[in-house]
Design a protein around this motif. Structure first.
Motif, mmCIF file in Angstrom:
data_model
loop_
_atom_site.group_PDB
_atom_site.id
_atom_site.type_symbol
_atom_site.label_atom_id
_atom_site.label_comp_id
_atom_site.label_asym_id
_atom_site.label_seq_id
_atom_site.Cartn_x
_atom_site.Cartn_y
_atom_site.Cartn_z
ATOM 1 N N ALA A 16 0.696 -1.190 -0.267
ATOM 2 C CA ALA A 16 0.002 -0.452 0.152
ATOM 3 C C ALA A 16 0.676 1.002 -0.064
ATOM 4 C CB ALA A 16 -1.008 -0.215 1.326
ATOM 5 N N GLY A 17 2.226 1.514 0.931
ATOM 6 C CA GLY A 17 2.886 2.385 0.733
ATOM 7 C C GLY A 17 3.370 2.685 -0.777
ATOM 8 N N TRP A 18 3.786 1.344 -0.977
ATOM 9 C CA TRP A 18 4.345 2.046 -2.162
ATOM 10 C C TRP A 18 3.708 2.194 -3.476
ATOM 11 C CZ3 TRP A 18 3.949 -1.926 -6.447
ATOM 12 C CH2 TRP A 18 5.100 -1.406 -7.671
ATOM 13 N N VAL A 19 2.201 1.224 -3.597
ATOM 14 C CA VAL A 19 1.158 2.377 -4.492
ATOM 15 C C VAL A 19 1.034 3.274 -4.669
ATOM 16 C CG1 VAL A 19 -0.542 1.806 -5.629
ATOM 17 C CG2 VAL A 19 0.153 -0.544 -4.961
ATOM 18 N N ALA A 20 0.911 4.158 -2.714
ATOM 19 C CA ALA A 20 0.333 4.806 -2.463
ATOM 20 C C ALA A 20 1.253 6.091 -3.240
ATOM 21 C CB ALA A 20 0.293 5.599 -1.372
ATOM 22 N N GLY A 21 2.529 5.955 -2.803
ATOM 23 C CA GLY A 21 4.085 7.005 -3.893
ATOM 24 C C GLY A 21 4.423 6.817 -4.651
ATOM 25 N N GLY A 26 5.300 11.699 -4.013
ATOM 26 C CA GLY A 26 5.983 11.429 -3.254
ATOM 27 C C GLY A 26 7.373 10.551 -1.820
ATOM 28 N N GLY A 27 6.686 9.112 -2.177
ATOM 29 C CA GLY A 27 6.367 8.305 -1.453
ATOM 30 C C GLY A 27 8.063 7.007 -2.353
ATOM 31 N N GLY A 28 7.593 6.410 -2.432
ATOM 32 C CA GLY A 28 8.604 4.790 -2.954
ATOM 33 C C GLY A 28 10.378 5.252 -2.200
ATOM 34 N N SER A 62 -10.241 -5.306 0.901
ATOM 35 C CA SER A 62 -10.766 -4.143 1.614
ATOM 36 C C SER A 62 -9.455 -3.226 1.818
ATOM 37 C CB SER A 62 -11.709 -3.951 1.969
ATOM 38 O OG SER A 62 -11.472 -5.532 3.363
ATOM 39 N N LEU A 63 -8.650 -4.479 2.967
ATOM 40 C CA LEU A 63 -7.653 -4.147 3.887
ATOM 41 C C LEU A 63 -6.814 -3.059 2.783
ATOM 42 C CD1 LEU A 63 -6.161 -4.089 6.697
ATOM 43 C CD2 LEU A 63 -4.478 -6.136 5.388
ATOM 44 N N PHE A 64 -6.550 -3.720 2.148
ATOM 45 C CA PHE A 64 -5.383 -2.674 0.788
ATOM 46 C C PHE A 64 -6.082 -1.541 0.240
ATOM 47 C CE2 PHE A 64 -4.052 -2.045 -3.642
ATOM 48 C CZ PHE A 64 -2.451 -2.327 -3.079
ATOM 49 N N LEU A 65 -7.348 -1.254 -0.071
ATOM 50 C CA LEU A 65 -7.256 -0.346 -0.301
ATOM 51 C C LEU A 65 -7.740 0.633 0.356
ATOM 52 C CD1 LEU A 65 -11.040 -1.469 -3.267
ATOM 53 C CD2 LEU A 65 -8.444 -0.749 -3.624
ATOM 54 N N GLY A 70 -5.500 6.053 2.463
ATOM 55 C CA GLY A 70 -5.139 6.137 3.935
ATOM 56 C C GLY A 70 -3.902 7.000 3.456
ATOM 57 N N ALA A 71 -2.376 5.944 3.020
ATOM 58 C CA ALA A 71 -1.353 6.122 2.924
ATOM 59 C C ALA A 71 -1.453 7.711 1.437
ATOM 60 C CB ALA A 71 -0.717 5.107 2.318
#
Length: 84
Positions: A16-21, A26-28, A62-65, A70-71
């Motif tokens: 989730a953090g990787w996809v959000a980045g 701004g992430g990754g 649903s947990l991933f989404l 949120g990320a």
């Protein structure tokens, strides 16, 4: 909390953090930061979804989404604050 449950949290949080980045550009920053952003994003996403009155059923999808939502919010706020 079992070891399996912890492993699922870390893997889903990292993804989730990787996809959000990727979505926020701004992430990754690396696997550790991705996991932290994903886990904090899951907490933030769960709060946002609950505040909107949306019922989230169980399951990895649903947990991933929720964690990704949120990320993305978290990274967007951090990006506004740091102006990167």
């Amino acid at each position: 909390m079992s070891l399996t449950h912890l492993a699922v949290i870390l893997v889903v949080g990292g993804l989730a953090g990787w996809v959000a980045g990727i979505l926020v550009h701004g992430g990754g920053q690396g696997i550790v930061i991705n996991v932290v952003v994903g886990i904090l994003g899951a907490l933030l996403g769960g709060w946002v979804v609950g505040a909107l009155g949306i019922a989230v059923t169980g399951g990895l999808g649903s947990l991933f989404l929720t964690a990704t939502l949120g990320a993305v919010i978290l990274l967007s706020i951090l990006r506004l604050v740091t102006r990167r």
